[in-house]
Enzyme design. Structure first.
Site, PDB file in Angstrom:
ATOM      1  N   HIS A  91       0.866  -1.193   0.000  1.00 13.24           N
ATOM      2  CA  HIS A  91       0.000   0.000   0.000  1.00 13.24           C
ATOM      3  C   HIS A  91       0.893   1.231   0.000  1.00 13.24           C
ATOM      4  O   HIS A  91       1.945   1.260   0.619  1.00 13.24           O
ATOM      5  CB  HIS A  91      -0.896   0.007   1.245  1.00 13.24           C
ATOM      6  CG  HIS A  91      -2.018   0.979   1.151  1.00 13.24           C
ATOM      7  ND1 HIS A  91      -1.847   2.318   1.358  1.00 13.24           N
ATOM      8  CD2 HIS A  91      -3.320   0.814   0.830  1.00 13.24           C
ATOM      9  CE1 HIS A  91      -3.000   2.938   1.202  1.00 13.24           C
ATOM     10  NE2 HIS A  91      -3.908   2.064   0.878  1.00 13.24           N
ATOM     11  N   ASP A 126      -7.638  -4.603  -0.602  1.00 15.99           N
ATOM     12  CA  ASP A 126      -8.211  -5.032  -1.890  1.00 15.99           C
ATOM     13  C   ASP A 126      -8.062  -6.532  -2.094  1.00 15.99           C
ATOM     14  O   ASP A 126      -8.877  -7.166  -2.772  1.00 15.99           O
ATOM     15  CB  ASP A 126      -7.531  -4.281  -3.038  1.00 15.99           C
ATOM     16  CG  ASP A 126      -7.690  -2.779  -2.911  1.00 15.99           C
ATOM     17  OD1 ASP A 126      -6.680  -2.052  -3.000  1.00 15.99           O
ATOM     18  OD2 ASP A 126      -8.830  -2.340  -2.660  1.00 15.99           O
TER      19      ASP A 126
HETATM   20  C1  MLT Z   1      -8.283   3.916  -0.186  1.00 14.17           C
HETATM   21  O1  MLT Z   1      -8.852   3.342   0.764  1.00 14.17           O
HETATM   22  O2  MLT Z   1      -8.709   4.956  -0.718  1.00 14.17           O
HETATM   23  C2  MLT Z   1      -7.082   3.241  -0.764  1.00 14.17           C
HETATM   24  O3  MLT Z   1      -6.427   2.471   0.215  1.00 14.17           O
HETATM   25  C3  MLT Z   1      -6.118   4.164  -1.471  1.00 14.17           C
HETATM   26  C4  MLT Z   1      -5.467   5.263  -0.675  1.00 14.17           C
HETATM   27  O4  MLT Z   1      -5.790   5.522   0.483  1.00 14.17           O
HETATM   28  O5  MLT Z   1      -4.591   5.914  -1.288  1.00 14.17           O
END
Ligand code: MLT
Length: 428
Positions: free
Chosen positions: A307, A364
């Site tokens: 992430h 995800d």
């Molecule tokens: C989100 O929950 O929006 C995703 O993990 C992406 C992010 O936070 O950049």
């Protein structure tokens, strides 16, 4: 005494205010830099640049912390409900029993959409991706509620738009799916709770009251909570910048849905399952694909790992992983693709290559697994993400407008041609 950062540019020294957030985060306010020095900063993707001050969501990527209005997602996902979390994110406090009842009843009474929406829906071919249909249908709401276009609307009128959007998005999402399947749309049954009503519109029988599996409804409600907000992610920043031009909430959320659609953002959960199905179709040798992922010359990349913000683990993934195990066990599901996912997770969590690079399974990876187990079709996964993220988008848009933030207008470093004269086409 205000703390300042000192910046030396050529022979000049500039002082810029240092800001400190509630949790001790430090930022340098460069709002006055260009006026003082004529100089701008550059930060492609804005990964080191704050766009605003916000009191909605706090996350700490190093420690794997995520809180909505100060409450941990661990507590909210186990003790709260999606509509209660939506109220918290949007209005800033957990609702009283009476407030939650009124909020829920208001939403239940606005789940229907104008019948003309069906004519817009019918214009989409069945191959249309549900995210594209959903973004269009949300934008079309401005046609049925033109007062939402007035940037100077009262708080009560803005609240009406908020309620309508929360109420109607599940209906529009389910209808986007029905269009894909070329099945007749299902109308909402308002005696059902929020997630059960959505499942009814997705899979219900037109002839009788739907029997929605409570295990599935509860798991879905928890998934929506875990996706509800994530501070200034790509789609939330999109909603803010579109809203900063005083565009309506419907138009701003329609743009947020478009941003979420991308495989680098909300589309990642769909890409995970497509990756797993590809591995299965090529014999199911997980180790072979793990080695391919390590090979820089090989185009194969593992989706659903690591992430950009969380360095060690995604706190949402830990909760969803347990929910996935529970749901698969309770529903007695045996799915070879899901078995592959568990093998891939086991290999990746032990492999030094992934551990060193912080490539652990993220939200995800597991959300795709659980959506598949819940019977949600793959190209509806990102629509599920949008359903969950809606309260966060609304909260971010509302905070930006209440704080009277200026229109978003970044600058640039120009790298094109210097001034040059026009050349007639006969001489080119
Ligand atoms: C989100 O929950 O929006 C995703 O993990 C992406 C992010 O936070 O950049």
């Amino acid at each position: 005494m205000e703390k300042t950062a000192k910046l030396k540019i050529n022979d000049s020294m500039y002082e810029l205010p240092i800001l400190e957030g509630t949790e001790g985060e430090i930022g340098v306010d460069i709002s006055s830099l260009r006026a003082q020095s004529g100089v701008i900063t550059l930060d492609k993707g804005f990964k080191n640049t704050g766009s605003t001050k916000s009191a909605i969501t706090f996350l700490n990527g190093e420690e794997g912390i995520l809180r909505y209005r100060g409450y941990s997602i661990e507590e909210l996902s186990s003790k709260s409900s999606f509509l209660e979390v939506a109220f918290l994110l949007i209005y800033g406090e957990l609702p009283t029993k009476e407030e939650l009842s009124e909020f829920t009843n208001e939403i239940s009474s606005h789940t229907l959409v104008h019948e003309d929406v069906k004519s817009i829906l019918d214009g989409f071919p069945s191959r249309a991706h549900p995210m594209g249909v959903l973004s269009s249908l949300v934008s079309s709401l401005t046609a049925f509620y033109p007062k939402s276009l007035d940037p100077n609307r009262s708080v009560e009128e803005i609240n009406g738009t908020i309620i309508r959007l929360i109420a109607k998005l599940p209906t529009l999402a389910a209808w986007s799916y029905k269009n894909r399947m070329r099945q007749p749309i299902m109308y909402p049954q308002n005696k059902l709770d929020y997630t059960s009503n959505f499942l009814h519109m997705m899979f219900g029988l037109p002839t009788s009251d739907s029997e929605v599996n409570p295990i599935i409804a509860k798991a879905l409600d928890q998934l929506l909570i875990l996706h509800a907000d994530h501070e200034q992610n790509c789609s939330a920043s999109t909603v803010r910048i579109v809203g900063s031009s005083h565009a309506s909430l419907y138009a701003s959320v329609s743009a947020g849905i478009a941003a979420l659609w991308g495989p680098l953002h909300g589309g990642a959960n769909q890409a995970v399952i497509e990756m797993l199905e590809n591995i299965r179709n090529q014999g199911g040798d997980v180790s072979k694909f793990v080695e391919k992922a390590k090979d820089k010359s090989d185009p194969f990349r593992l989706m659903g790992f690591g992430h950009r913000v969380y360095k060690n683990f995604d706190p949402r993934a830990k909760i969803i992983k347990k929910a996935a195990d529970d749901v698969l066990g309770q529903l007695g599901i045996n799915d070879p693709v899901l078995d592959l996912a568990m093998k891939l997770e086991e290999v990746a969590l032990k492999d030094e290559y992934f551990v060193q690079r912080g490539l652990y399974p993220n939200v995800d990876f597991y959300s795709g697994i659980i959506y598949r187990a819940l019977g949600i079709p793959t190209d509806m996964f990102t629509v599920m993400f949008a359903l969950g993220r809606l309260p966060g988008w609304i909260a971010q848009w509302k905070e930006m407008r209440e704080n009277k933030e200026p229109i978003g207008r970044p600058r640039q470093i120009y790298t094109g041609h210097r001034n040059r004269g026009y050349i007639d086409i006969s001489k080119r």
